[in-house]
Scaffold this active site. Structure first.
Site, mmCIF file in Angstrom:
data_model
loop_
_atom_site.group_PDB
_atom_site.id
_atom_site.type_symbol
_atom_site.label_atom_id
_atom_site.label_comp_id
_atom_site.label_asym_id
_atom_site.label_seq_id
_atom_site.Cartn_x
_atom_site.Cartn_y
_atom_site.Cartn_z
ATOM 1 N N GLU A 227 0.872 -1.172 0.000
ATOM 2 C CA GLU A 227 0.000 0.000 0.000
ATOM 3 C C GLU A 227 0.909 1.221 0.000
ATOM 4 O O GLU A 227 1.491 1.563 1.027
ATOM 5 C CB GLU A 227 -0.919 -0.001 1.229
ATOM 6 C CG GLU A 227 -1.811 -1.215 1.332
ATOM 7 C CD GLU A 227 -2.752 -1.380 0.149
ATOM 8 O OE1 GLU A 227 -2.972 -0.391 -0.586
ATOM 9 O OE2 GLU A 227 -3.267 -2.482 -0.052
ATOM 10 N N CYS A 261 -2.281 9.209 2.824
ATOM 11 C CA CYS A 261 -1.831 8.680 1.533
ATOM 12 C C CYS A 261 -2.830 8.927 0.418
ATOM 13 O O CYS A 261 -2.454 8.939 -0.763
ATOM 14 C CB CYS A 261 -1.519 7.186 1.643
ATOM 15 S SG CYS A 261 -2.918 6.182 2.184
#
Length: 483
Positions: A227, A261
């Site tokens: 990720e 993010c």
């Protein structure tokens, strides 16, 4: 390593490697001996994980805020507690159903055999979690791994040391080391951790570090879920309700001071709407954060290193021709402060030679670009690495579909930012440079499970008639099968 505290005090690289491998081997032996856990044990482990979180809520709130210099208590409750607790609850509710074998069709050529998929735990799952949402991005993957029936080894970030140490303590209080072990420490522990031959390794963090983690895992052929991140674009359509777009963009961008993010990394607006957009953005920031320096709702940049990096991005952009607009409603002086707060900062007239447009920002800076036709924004996105998220604000379905169909991103929102990550029935993951693999909810269960293909043959079957010695019977059967 102390079992009571679940932490390292390494003397050297060999000591770290030995301790990590010892825990892995013991977890794996115990996993094999015990066999796949039933649904009751998986739900029990999920309940203990939630208990470790909720029983220590105040201590975690204090630790996270101290690690950041200042972190909004409400942001921690919303993002690290609510999202994590809801995810654990969702998995506990559905795990028994997810565990059931899945029937698959069988070709008539192999009648009357039957096919099914059996979902088996992988074994031991390693998790490397980041600092920006230190609880959610550690406990969330751990919950998925436990729901899938695995054992867990976790390395939380050294950038949030108080939170990581507290995590090690509360996990040790609620789990045997053979079920779930936490390893704290600096980069040397992280490097060693990525070299361990787990059955699966998950990493959340920067793309640049993800390359090293994947390279280390490849030495042991360990499958990975990465990720990562990237520059998540936001496109505002010409006819979109501007107030609605601005409200969501401000929330998504300055949540956690932009240290998210999937935060909007830059915004495309129509060239004739730029000034209106900027004016509304400034008003919305002032409404959300009338002051900044001592405002409990406005989070600090995590440390001096990232503060200096972000200040460097502003200076570089300004030196190369960008117009810098600092949104500081209270006109406060940030030269001296107890934390590392940076006011929301808009960057106009940005170009690709500026560092702020080359790497993920991960802070409270928002570049604003303009377009004449929306195809220009789409082409720009497609000319750059595929992002973790993309946001389109439009009330026109044809425009929504056009942007969705012609761009590729890990996830996306229409007329919203960030909140797709909180949907437990949606997979969360990247694509290309923004990551590989996905988790959350059922997708997390699948990510940490082995889908074993099982064919069950009946006592009397057609295949038994296709064995040597061959003759006229097989010729007739082959003729039938090849029609």
């Amino acid at each position: 390593m102390s079992l009571a505290e679940n932490r390292f005090e390494p003397e050297g690289a060999a000591d770290i490697d030995t301790a990590l491998r010892d825990v892995l081997d013991r977890q794996r032996r115990d996993f094999i001996k015990a066999g796949p856990p039933d649904a009751a044990l998986r739900r029990d482990r999920l309940a203990r994980l939630k208990k470790a979180l909720m029983d220590n809520k105040d201590a975690f709130l204090e630790a996270v805020s101290a690690d950041f210099g200042h972190r909004s208590k409400h942001e921690t409750l919303l993002t690290d507690f609510v999202v994590t607790a809801e995810g654990i609850k969702h998995m506990a509710k559905h795990v028994a159903k997810w565990m059931k074998p899945e029937k698959r069709p069988t070709s008539i050529n192999y009648f009357p055999a039957s096919n099914r998929i059996v979902f088996q735990p992988l074994g031991v799952v390693g998790i490397i979690s980041p600092w920006n949402y230190p609880i959610q991005l550690a406990f969330g993957p751990a919950a998925a791994a436990l729901a899938a029936g695995n054992r867990v080894m976790l390395k939380p970030s050294e950038f949030t040391p108080r939170t990581s140490e507290l995590m090690a303590k509360v996990i040790a209080q609620n789990f045997s080391e053979l079920e779930f072990a936490v390893f704290t420490g600096g980069p040397e522990v992280g490097v060693a951790f990525s070299r361990v031959p787990y059955d699966h390794l998950m990493f959340t963090g920067a793309t640049s570090i993800g390359r090293h983690v994947m390279r280390a895992a490849a030495e042991n052929l360990v499958p990975v879920t990465l990720e990562l991140g990237g520059k998540s674009p936001t496109i505002v359509d010409r006819n979109m309700r501007m107030d609605a777009a601005v409200g969501s963009i401000v929330q998504g961008k300055w949540l956690n001071a932009g240290q998210t993010c999937v935060a909007p990394d830059y915004v495309f607006v129509p060239d004739d709407k730029r000034d209106e957009f900027v004016g509304k953005l400034q008003k919305q920031v002032a409404k959300s954060y009338p002051t900044l320096k001592n405002n409990d709702d406005y989070t600090s940049v995590v440390n001096q290193r990232h503060y200096d990096r972000l200040r460097g991005l502003i200076a570089d952009a300004e030196a190369k021709g960008a117009k810098v607009i600092e949104v500081n409603p209270g006109k406060e002086n940030f030269d001296q402060q107890p934390a590392h707060k940076i006011p929301p900062t808009l960057l106009m007239d940005v170009t690709d030679d500026m560092k702020v447009m080359q790497d993920e920002i991960f802070g409270p800076l928002l570049p604003i670009k303009t377009y004449r036709q929306i195809d220009e924004a789409i082409d720009y996105v497609n000319d750059h690495p595929r992002p973790l998220a993309l946001y389109i604000f439009s009330d026109d379905k044809a425009t929504q579909d056009k942007v969705m169909n012609r761009t590729t991103s890990g996830g996306a929102c229409i007329n919203e930012t960030v909140m797709h990550v909180a949907q437990e029935d949606l997979p969360f993951g990247g694509v290309g440079p923004s990551g590989m693999g996905a988790y959350h909810g059922h997708d997390g269960f699948l990510a940490f499970s082995h889908k074993k293909a099982v064919m069950h043959q009946a006592k009397f079957n057609l295949l038994s008639m296709m064995r040597p010695p061959y003759g006229k019977t097989i010729d007739r059967m082959l003729g039938f099968l090849l029609k």
